[in-house]
Design a protein around this motif. Structure first.
Motif, short mmCIF file in Angstrom:
data_model
loop_
_atom_site.label_atom_id
_atom_site.label_comp_id
_atom_site.label_asym_id
_atom_site.label_seq_id
_atom_site.Cartn_x
_atom_site.Cartn_y
_atom_site.Cartn_z
N MET A 124 75.42 6.12 57.82
CA MET A 124 75.61 7.00 56.78
C MET A 124 76.42 6.21 55.69
SD MET A 124 74.52 9.76 55.17
CE MET A 124 73.74 10.70 56.36
N THR A 173 63.01 14.28 49.47
CA THR A 173 62.89 14.51 50.92
C THR A 173 62.27 13.49 51.50
OG1 THR A 173 61.08 16.05 50.66
CG2 THR A 173 63.09 17.14 50.48
N THR A 175 75.02 5.60 51.99
CA THR A 175 75.91 6.14 50.76
C THR A 175 76.19 4.99 49.81
OG1 THR A 175 76.82 7.89 52.20
CG2 THR A 175 78.02 7.33 49.93
N TYR A 222 66.18 9.49 54.00
CA TYR A 222 67.53 10.20 54.37
C TYR A 222 67.29 11.48 54.60
CZ TYR A 222 68.99 5.76 52.07
OH TYR A 222 69.15 4.67 51.53
N ASP A 223 66.44 12.18 55.15
CA ASP A 223 66.09 13.33 55.47
C ASP A 223 66.50 14.39 54.53
OD1 ASP A 223 65.42 12.56 58.26
OD2 ASP A 223 67.41 12.33 58.82
N ASN A 275 69.08 14.25 52.31
CA ASN A 275 70.24 14.80 52.38
C ASN A 275 71.06 14.45 51.05
OD1 ASN A 275 70.71 15.39 55.18
ND2 ASN A 275 71.18 13.23 55.58
N TYR A 276 70.22 13.74 50.01
CA TYR A 276 70.74 13.50 48.68
C TYR A 276 69.75 14.11 47.90
CZ TYR A 276 73.31 9.90 51.03
OH TYR A 276 74.26 9.21 51.89
#
Length: 285
Positions: A1, A94, A5, A97-98, A100-101
């Motif tokens: 992760m 989507t 990031t 990164y699933d 997530n951002y």
């Protein structure tokens, strides 16, 4: 992760704009076919002051040579709708990164429903100049066009016709476009599509064009799309509007421009230039 990031921060630091992300797009993982870059923003860069051969399907950054993976295709249900994700890079969708951002907005952040400027430049939303608008009502509108050619090299301005328009976009991340019911099936190998946007001023007067492998599904039509014509400004005189199939807007490029733009106006995918929002049901022979 932590690695993800860091990559996100690196891309966010670059100039970001907006494009329609979906399976089937060219440059989905960036222009390097040996790497699937989940944080790429190559396809979002605007097109400005380029030769026709360079802006056409983003040749200038190699996207025309980076087709989607085998089996990835944008499906267009005849008479139905399809949804894409408008974002500044793939990481804010989507599709990496699933999700997530991602958020409800193209920049992956949270904003009020009435998000608006003034900002910097003065006519832009302060938080995100890449949106090229002051508020939703002034968002210029975006479009998809289709060519019944499977090979990108055979797509021309004449056989690439706008088939759907969505007013007041880009705005939120999810954008749903309508498909004409009479859109015929694609040839073996599929069709070629393009996502299009000409912002309403607010920053550099550029344009956007991204490529996709696409396929019309559930079609029972035998109609053919007419050769695409050049759109005309007609807000002050609706009799000047071009009826039927229309070409994409090409302007502010070194070569390949097609629209005549009155002083003080910007060409857009909206009724001022002859497009209604939704499926373009008048594009057939």
């Amino acid at each position: 992760m932590m690695k993800a990031t860091a990559l996100l921060a690196l891309t966010a630091a670059a100039q970001a704009h907006t494009v329609a992300w979906t399976r089937g797009m060219y440059c989905f993982g960036g222009p390097d076919l040996s790497t699937d870059n989940a944080n790429t923003n190559t396809a979002v860069d605007p097109l400005y002051n380029l030769a026709h051969e360079d802006w056409w399907f983003q040749h200038d950054r190699g996207c025309d040579a980076a087709p989607p993976a085998d089996g990835d295709i944008l499906e267009l249900p005849a008479g139905g709708k399809f949804t894409v994700e408008l974002a500044h890079n793939r990481a804010q969708t989507t599709l990496s990164y699933d999700g997530n951002y991602s958020s409800a907005w193209p920049d992956g952040k949270d904003h009020p429903e009435d998000w608006a400027g003034p900002g910097s430049p003065p006519e832009c939303i302060q938080d995100d100049g890449a949106m090229h608008t002051n508020n939703q009502s002034k968002a210029a509108g975006t479009a998809f066009a289709i060519s019944y050619q499977s090979e990108l090299s055979k797509v021309t301005m004449d056989n690439l016709a706008v088939f759907t328009v969505l007013e007041h976009t880009p705005w939120k991340r999810l954008a749903t476009y309508e498909v004409p019911a009479d859109l015929p099936a694609c040839p073996e190998g599929g069709c070629t599509c393009a996502w299009l946007w000409a912002p309403n001023g607010c920053g550099q007067p550029n344009m956007y064009m991204a490529g996709y492998k696409c396929n019309v599904t559930e079609s029972t039509s035998s109609k053919k799309i007419a050769p695409a014509q050049i759109a005309r400004y007609c807000e002050d005189d609706t009799t000047n509007c071009v009826k039927g199939a229309k070409q994409m807007i090409a302007f502010n490029q070194k070569t390949g421009n097609n629209v005549q733009v009155p002083d003080g106006k910007t060409p857009m995918y909206n009724k001022a230039w002859g497009w209604k929002t939704g499926a373009q049901n008048d594009i057939f022979v």
